[in-house]
Enzyme design. Sequence first.
Site, PDB file in Angstrom:
ATOM      1  N   CYS A  82     -20.948   6.398  11.661  1.00 47.99           N
ATOM      2  CA  CYS A  82     -19.989   5.390  11.201  1.00 47.99           C
ATOM      3  C   CYS A  82     -19.375   5.707   9.836  1.00 47.99           C
ATOM      4  O   CYS A  82     -18.319   5.185   9.499  1.00 47.99           O
ATOM      5  CB  CYS A  82     -20.645   4.011  11.154  1.00 47.99           C
ATOM      6  SG  CYS A  82     -21.183   3.423  12.770  1.00 47.99           S
ATOM      7  N   HIS A 310     -14.005  -1.715  15.116  1.00 48.05           N
ATOM      8  CA  HIS A 310     -14.778  -0.665  14.465  1.00 48.05           C
ATOM      9  C   HIS A 310     -14.618   0.649  15.236  1.00 48.05           C
ATOM     10  O   HIS A 310     -15.464   1.015  16.041  1.00 48.05           O
ATOM     11  CB  HIS A 310     -16.241  -1.105  14.408  1.00 48.05           C
ATOM     12  CG  HIS A 310     -17.179  -0.102  13.813  1.00 48.05           C
ATOM     13  ND1 HIS A 310     -16.785   0.933  12.994  1.00 48.05           N
ATOM     14  CD2 HIS A 310     -18.536   0.027  13.936  1.00 48.05           C
ATOM     15  CE1 HIS A 310     -17.838   1.636  12.630  1.00 48.05           C
ATOM     16  NE2 HIS A 310     -18.911   1.109  13.198  1.00 48.05           N
TER      17      HIS A 310
END
Length: 354
Positions: A82, A310
């Site tokens: 991430c 995301h």
Amino acid sequence: MNVYITDARRTPVGIQNGIFAHTGAAELAAPVLKELAESSGTLPDEIILGNVTGPGGNIARLASLTAGLPDTVPGLTIDRQCSSGLEAVRLGAALIRSGEAQCIIAGGCESSSTSPRPEKAIFSSEWIGDPEMGMAAEWLAERERITRAEQDHYAVLSYKRYTESVKKQRFQKEIVSIHGYIQDEAAMKERPIEKMALRAKAAFKAGGTITALNASAFNDAACAVTLTSDRAAGLKVEASATAGADPNFPAATPVPAIKKLLQKTGLRASDIDVWEINEAFAVKIIYAARRLDIPFEKINPNGGGLALGHPYGASGAMLVLRLFYGMQERRETYGIAAVGSAGGIGAAMLFKRV
């Protein structure tokens, strides 16, 4: 040598199997790279992109060639889960600071819709623990006694901030059109957020606190920034830090990275005007706010990943983009972007408006 961010662009954010259902990661990144290269007026020395879920190969190079950049411009693809997009910016800044480059376009891209990866990768040894991200978020909530009501409260706040930003057209100048789309897919429909919060079911275990509302979705998008050694209006890269922590609690990892960064710079959390922390889960933001004593008013003021989405490899770069536009508009001095990643790694960068 000082490093400055002089421009930032992104695609609209699509929902998995939505508006970009058949658009690969490199195809998403190409128009962003083209726009940044044209606006800077100079060819970058390097293209660096983060990517997490594939399809493999050197996506940065493919995206650069697809964008029509000369074949003399090299590309590098990195994966730190991430935090990949933020790590690409961090690496680009380090190369410029060292004198190895003068101009770099760095960011990330992700196409969850076209990803060939059927399941999550292995992030940690089995004897240490390698949980699914949702279950790991549940564990953090349980350990820190963070209730579902608290998580839902923050999630509703994020959605409302994002909706307000869309209404005020705050994102217009940063979005590059792709396939005719100039708006995030999340902004294309009305969502009764309070009702959703009440009706959402626990997603990962019976009686749990993590739901589809207070956790981010799977998304498609690309985002990048222009880094240069030439002083210009925008942001100056002040410092960065990474930190490792328990892989069983990845949502907690922005905190040690931020602490390391503040210690390096001699600043306190109260000195920072605005924080962009990736909203993979609401529990991540609540934990960071508690541990660092940050008021919610300073965190993700235009909404974050819970509402917007995301797109893993791009999300870290999108935090920097948020700071680039927001700090100039609000005339803020210091901003920090931070991400926690699978495997227990946190990354953080400090910026100063110039």
